[in-house]
Write an enzyme that holds these catalytic residues in place. Structure first.
Site, PDB file in Angstrom:
ATOM      1  N   ARG A   1       1.355 -46.648 -39.096  1.00 37.42           N
ATOM      2  CA  ARG A   1       1.402 -46.870 -37.655  1.00 37.42           C
ATOM      3  C   ARG A   1       0.642 -45.793 -36.884  1.00 37.42           C
ATOM      4  NH1 ARG A   1       5.685 -45.074 -35.488  1.00 37.42           N
ATOM      5  NH2 ARG A   1       7.226 -46.095 -36.789  1.00 37.42           N
TER       6      ARG A   1
ATOM      7  N   ASP B   1     -10.043 -48.920 -14.966  1.00 36.22           N
ATOM      8  CA  ASP B   1     -10.210 -50.060 -15.869  1.00 36.22           C
ATOM      9  C   ASP B   1     -11.689 -50.439 -15.846  1.00 36.22           C
ATOM     10  OD1 ASP B   1     -10.361 -52.587 -17.058  1.00 36.22           O
ATOM     11  OD2 ASP B   1      -8.422 -53.252 -16.278  1.00 36.22           O
TER      12      ASP B   1
ATOM     13  N   LYS C   1     -12.978 -58.153 -24.459  1.00 36.90           N
ATOM     14  CA  LYS C   1     -14.038 -58.804 -23.692  1.00 36.90           C
ATOM     15  C   LYS C   1     -15.414 -58.509 -24.304  1.00 36.90           C
ATOM     16  CE  LYS C   1     -10.628 -60.130 -21.130  1.00 36.90           C
ATOM     17  NZ  LYS C   1     -10.130 -59.411 -19.969  1.00 36.90           N
TER      18      LYS C   1
ATOM     19  N   TYR D   1      -6.508 -56.373 -12.048  1.00 39.94           N
ATOM     20  CA  TYR D   1      -6.182 -57.485 -12.967  1.00 39.94           C
ATOM     21  C   TYR D   1      -4.708 -57.814 -12.766  1.00 39.94           C
ATOM     22  CZ  TYR D   1      -5.589 -59.531 -17.694  1.00 39.94           C
ATOM     23  OH  TYR D   1      -5.322 -60.331 -18.776  1.00 39.94           O
TER      24      TYR D   1
HETATM   25  C1  PLP Z   1      -8.738 -59.098 -19.698  1.00 42.15           C
HETATM   26  C2  PLP Z   1      -8.528 -57.878 -18.904  1.00 42.15           C
HETATM   27  C3  PLP Z   1      -7.502 -56.984 -19.200  1.00 42.15           C
HETATM   28  C4  PLP Z   1      -6.490 -57.266 -20.297  1.00 42.15           C
HETATM   29  O1  PLP Z   1      -7.068 -57.311 -21.540  1.00 42.15           O
HETATM   30  P1  PLP Z   1      -6.361 -58.076 -22.781  1.00 42.15           P
HETATM   31  O2  PLP Z   1      -7.124 -57.544 -23.941  1.00 42.15           O
HETATM   32  O3  PLP Z   1      -6.499 -59.532 -22.534  1.00 42.15           O
HETATM   33  O4  PLP Z   1      -4.928 -57.618 -22.762  1.00 42.15           O
HETATM   34  C5  PLP Z   1      -7.389 -55.850 -18.457  1.00 42.15           C
HETATM   35  N1  PLP Z   1      -8.234 -55.596 -17.447  1.00 42.15           N
HETATM   36  C6  PLP Z   1      -9.230 -56.419 -17.130  1.00 42.15           C
HETATM   37  C7  PLP Z   1     -10.143 -56.071 -16.011  1.00 42.15           C
HETATM   38  C8  PLP Z   1      -9.412 -57.598 -17.839  1.00 42.15           C
HETATM   39  O5  PLP Z   1     -10.402 -58.432 -17.501  1.00 42.15           O
END
Ligand code: PLP
Length: 421
Positions: free
Chosen positions: A87, A212, A237, A140
């Site tokens: 872990r 972010d 993404k 988000y």
């Molecule tokens: C998709 C997204 C997230 C979350 O990511 P996951 O991998 O789906 O949990 C966080 N911030 C932004 C800007 C996003 O587009």
């Protein structure tokens, strides 16, 4: 007679145990192939390929591990042991962490099982009861859900602020503000934040800035050059890039990193080696995918700008975008994701448009090689600001298809939209 391979295996394995257990890695600056002075495209290809992790295979092996054996009892409890238990890390994960740290340009990176988990872990590792958190109103939406439904229950005070506030952030900073959270551009509405102005003001009151960076990736925005202390992103993404893995990363500067490994570890975070492997494999082509996403999306965005059924295109690289100047000053490009405000039409007509697209999938997320479309409702989430679009909103992710095909597909969609209005 023992096979020559068996001997080789033992030698490799001994050095593996020796290296990993004797060289503390957690709180040391990452020395990554391709780090520091290497150019970005070189870092993308070389980051995280230290031979202690890969045994000189080009891609790191998949280390599936819960138990990791130690050479002696001293190693079992030693804080210097790098991989004490599955872990707490594995060489496959370390390869991706090192690659992310080098690419983000931070001190260290940790992985989380999703982008959202990277965000929630960062909040839980930096905030205490009684602290104040400032969050952009353009965040988000699941980030907001976490703040409102979890952080508030633990006594963290949360205030949302206008994403375009810039230096005006001073008016909402409080004595107990410990974290300012940014996301630029905003999810769904695509405002660009003046990151430098916000992080400068935050620093003056001793608050740390968390950004972010999912939309831009470290290729298009360099958070640590703009005063950010911790950069989180959804690797899901663009970095993974193939719509088949969920993963997040947290990268920080040295000043804020001290408490991180312990608190992160205490939360029980784990990432599968398969996911780390897939993300690394995706990462290696990020440098060639991003410019194509940028070019394809801009073509489609420009075509949409001239369309009589479109009220506004929410793409920061378009000169008419309200924060285009900040985007041009701070960003090195755009990805394939942007918003469109349509001329007034019923939702049923938007459904008729989107339901029969040939080249756009209907699905959440973005950043994969394939195009996606969704209807969005940003007006529902805002609390610090109001978002009142002229008509229904959609979000497009422009993939690596030929943009001419995408434009023809959208054009047929607009005909359906008109017929159904
Ligand atoms: C998709 C997204 C997230 C979350 O990511 P996951 O991998 O789906 O949990 C966080 N911030 C932004 C800007 C996003 O587009």
């Amino acid at each position: 007679m023992a096979s020559p391979l068996a001997g080789r295996f033992i030698i490799i394995r001994r050095s593996w145990v020796y290296n990993l257990s004797r060289e503390p890695n957690w709180n040391k600056k990452v020395v990554s192939m391709g780090s520091d002075d290497a150019k970005r495209d070189t870092q993308i290809v070389s980051g995280g390929r230290e031979s202690i992790h890969t045994i000189d295979v080009v891609n790191p092996p998949l280390y599936r591990a819960s138990t990791i054996l130690h050479p002696d009892t001293a190693s079992l409890g030693s804080p210097d042991t790098v991989f004490g238990y599955g872990r707490r890390g594995s060489p496959t994960r370390a390869a991706l962490e090192n690659a992310m740290a080098a690419l983000d340009g931070g001190f260290k990176s940790l992985l989380a099982p999703s982008g959202l988990a990277a965000i929630t872990t960062t909040f839980l590792s930096t905030l205490n009861a009684g602290d104040h958190l400032l969050v952009t109103d353009g965040c988000y939406s699941p980030t907001r859900t976490f703040c409102n439904n979890v952080l508030k229950r633990f006594g963290v005070e949360v205030t949302y602020y206008d994403p375009t506030i810039g230096d005006g952030i001073r008016a909402v900073l409080q004595e107990n503000t410990k974290v300012v959270f940014l996301e630029s551009p905003s999810s769904q509405t695509f405002e660009i934040q003046d990151t430098r102005a916000i992080t400068t003001a935050a620093k003056e009151v001793g608050a740390i800035s968390v950004l972010d960076n999912t939309w831009a990736t470290p290729l298009l925005f360099r958070p640590f050059d703009h005063g950010v202390d911790i950069c989180v992103q959804s690797i899901t993404k663009y970095i993974a890039g193939h719509s088949d893995v969920l993963l997040g990363s947290i990268t920080g500067i040295e000043d804020v990193w001290k408490a991180f490994p312990l608190r992160y570890g205490a939360l029980g975070m784990n990432v599968s080696p398969d996911d780390a492997y897939l993300a690394l494999r995706g990462l290696r082509t990020l440098g060639v995918r991003m410019p194509r996403h940028h070019a394809n999306a801009l073509r489609v965005a420009q075509w949409l700008t001239d369309h009589d059924q479109v009220a506004r295109v929410l793409h920061p690289a378009l000169p008419e975008h309200a924060q285009h100047d900040i985007w041009k000053r701070d960003f090195l490009g755009a990805c394939g994701t942007f918003g469109v405000v349509l001329q007034p039409a019923p939702q049923s007509a938007v459904a008729a448009m989107l339901d029969h697209l040939d080249h756009f999938g209907l699905g959440f997320s973005f950043g994969g090689f394939e195009s996606l479309a969704i209807p969005t409702h940003p007006e529902k989430y805002r609390t610090a600001t109001t978002w009142s679009p002229e008509g229904p909103c959609i979000r497009l992710h422009i993939g690596l298809e030929d943009p001419d095909d995408l434009i023809k597909d959208l054009d047929r969609g607009f005909k359906r939209l008109r017929d159904a209005s």
